[in-house]
Design a protein around this motif. Structure first.
Motif, mmCIF file in Angstrom:
data_model
loop_
_atom_site.group_PDB
_atom_site.id
_atom_site.type_symbol
_atom_site.label_atom_id
_atom_site.label_comp_id
_atom_site.label_asym_id
_atom_site.label_seq_id
_atom_site.Cartn_x
_atom_site.Cartn_y
_atom_site.Cartn_z
ATOM 1 N N ASP A 23 0.789 -1.178 0.026
ATOM 2 C CA ASP A 23 -0.256 0.355 -0.121
ATOM 3 C C ASP A 23 0.925 0.817 -0.400
ATOM 4 O OD1 ASP A 23 -2.260 -1.449 0.029
ATOM 5 O OD2 ASP A 23 -2.560 -1.822 2.646
ATOM 6 N N LYS A 24 2.184 1.212 0.310
ATOM 7 C CA LYS A 24 3.029 2.653 0.798
ATOM 8 C C LYS A 24 3.409 2.908 -0.366
ATOM 9 C CE LYS A 24 3.878 2.271 5.294
ATOM 10 N NZ LYS A 24 3.976 2.246 6.793
ATOM 11 N N VAL A 25 3.319 1.580 -1.553
ATOM 12 C CA VAL A 25 4.809 2.253 -2.921
ATOM 13 C C VAL A 25 3.459 1.684 -4.035
ATOM 14 C CG1 VAL A 25 7.194 1.153 -1.544
ATOM 15 C CG2 VAL A 25 4.985 -0.698 -2.512
ATOM 16 N N ALA A 26 2.209 1.803 -3.499
ATOM 17 C CA ALA A 26 1.572 1.358 -5.206
ATOM 18 C C ALA A 26 1.221 2.702 -5.941
ATOM 19 C CB ALA A 26 0.348 1.104 -4.215
ATOM 20 N N GLN A 27 1.371 4.220 -5.365
ATOM 21 C CA GLN A 27 1.195 4.973 -6.489
ATOM 22 C C GLN A 27 2.711 6.054 -5.624
ATOM 23 O OE1 GLN A 27 -1.124 4.313 -7.980
ATOM 24 N NE2 GLN A 27 -0.555 6.373 -8.410
ATOM 25 N N MET A 28 3.174 7.096 -6.502
ATOM 26 C CA MET A 28 5.074 7.553 -6.749
ATOM 27 C C MET A 28 3.741 8.474 -5.858
ATOM 28 S SD MET A 28 5.798 8.455 -9.799
ATOM 29 C CE MET A 28 5.291 10.308 -10.880
ATOM 30 N N GLU A 31 6.848 6.235 -0.198
ATOM 31 C CA GLU A 31 8.366 6.530 1.366
ATOM 32 C C GLU A 31 8.932 6.343 1.729
ATOM 33 O OE1 GLU A 31 5.479 5.213 4.515
ATOM 34 O OE2 GLU A 31 3.532 5.966 4.319
ATOM 35 N N GLY A 32 10.055 7.244 2.659
ATOM 36 C CA GLY A 32 11.022 7.654 2.377
ATOM 37 C C GLY A 32 11.853 5.589 3.163
ATOM 38 N N PRO A 33 12.212 5.247 2.774
ATOM 39 C CA PRO A 33 13.461 5.877 2.842
ATOM 40 C C PRO A 33 14.158 6.380 0.660
ATOM 41 C CG PRO A 33 14.292 3.539 2.855
ATOM 42 C CD PRO A 33 12.879 3.586 3.320
ATOM 43 N N LEU A 53 11.798 6.244 -11.503
ATOM 44 C CA LEU A 53 12.237 5.000 -10.563
ATOM 45 C C LEU A 53 12.792 6.019 -9.119
ATOM 46 C CD1 LEU A 53 15.422 3.441 -13.036
ATOM 47 C CD2 LEU A 53 12.630 2.658 -12.241
ATOM 48 N N PHE A 54 12.498 5.214 -8.280
ATOM 49 C CA PHE A 54 12.799 5.550 -6.791
ATOM 50 C C PHE A 54 13.628 4.178 -6.399
ATOM 51 C CE2 PHE A 54 8.902 8.130 -8.030
ATOM 52 C CZ PHE A 54 9.067 9.220 -7.266
ATOM 53 N N VAL A 55 14.604 4.742 -5.582
ATOM 54 C CA VAL A 55 14.969 3.834 -4.853
ATOM 55 C C VAL A 55 15.661 4.408 -3.321
ATOM 56 C CG1 VAL A 55 17.859 4.656 -5.101
ATOM 57 C CG2 VAL A 55 17.293 1.823 -5.032
ATOM 58 N N ASP A 56 16.224 3.020 -2.567
ATOM 59 C CA ASP A 56 16.511 3.392 -1.136
ATOM 60 C C ASP A 56 18.062 3.323 -1.664
ATOM 61 O OD1 ASP A 56 17.850 3.592 1.097
ATOM 62 O OD2 ASP A 56 16.470 1.784 1.745
ATOM 63 N N PRO A 57 18.733 4.293 -1.381
ATOM 64 C CA PRO A 57 20.448 4.414 -1.281
ATOM 65 C C PRO A 57 20.943 3.423 -0.933
ATOM 66 C CG PRO A 57 18.462 6.425 -1.539
ATOM 67 C CD PRO A 57 18.136 5.852 -0.862
#
Length: 137
Positions: A23-28, A31-33, A53-57
């Motif tokens: 649920d926290k990643v379904a839409q851009m 959430e952090g990180p 694209l999103f990534v946790d560093p």
């Protein structure tokens, strides 16, 4: 046989991976990180074939990179695994996935780009039937 191996790879990645709270990643934006890749590297906001694209560093270089379509829907999870590291025996275990639903897997070579400069393999898990088309352009 090749299609069977790719399908099994996708299923094993999905089954054995640590899952995000879907649920926290379904839409851009997720959430952090997670950070948007184009905000920290000289890349366009939307990459044809990969999306936004999103990534946790802390998970670099392999990722997962969460891939969103133009409408902000999570469409794929992408891993970028350096070939030299794989050749030298580095294993990437228990990689997270964006969604438990995986409808197709693509694996292909990339010569390098900002963020993962060395030659590497892209492993792309598509999360629904139309995801690949939505990310294409």
């Amino acid at each position: 046989m090749k299609k069977l191996l790719i399908g099994l790879l996708g299923m094993s990645l999905a089954a054995g991976a640590l899952a995000h709270d879907e649920d926290k990643v379904a839409q851009m934006p997720p959430e952090g990180p997670y950070v948007q890749v184009s905000d920290v590297l000289p890349l366009p906001a939307f990459l044809p074939g990969l999306g936004t694209l999103f990534v946790d560093p802390d998970t670099l270089p392999a990722g997962p990179f969460l891939s969103y379509d133009h409408d902000g829907k999570l469409s794929a999870t992408v891993y970028m695994t350096p070939l030299e590291e794989l050749k030298n025996g580095v294993a990437y275990d228990d990689l997270a996935i964006g969604s438990h639903e995986v409808t197709a897997v693509d694996i292909y070579y990339n010569a390098g780009h900002p963020g993962v400069e060395s030659p590497h393999a892209h492993v792309v898990l598509f999360h629904d039937k139309g995801a690949k088309d939505r990310l294409a352009k």
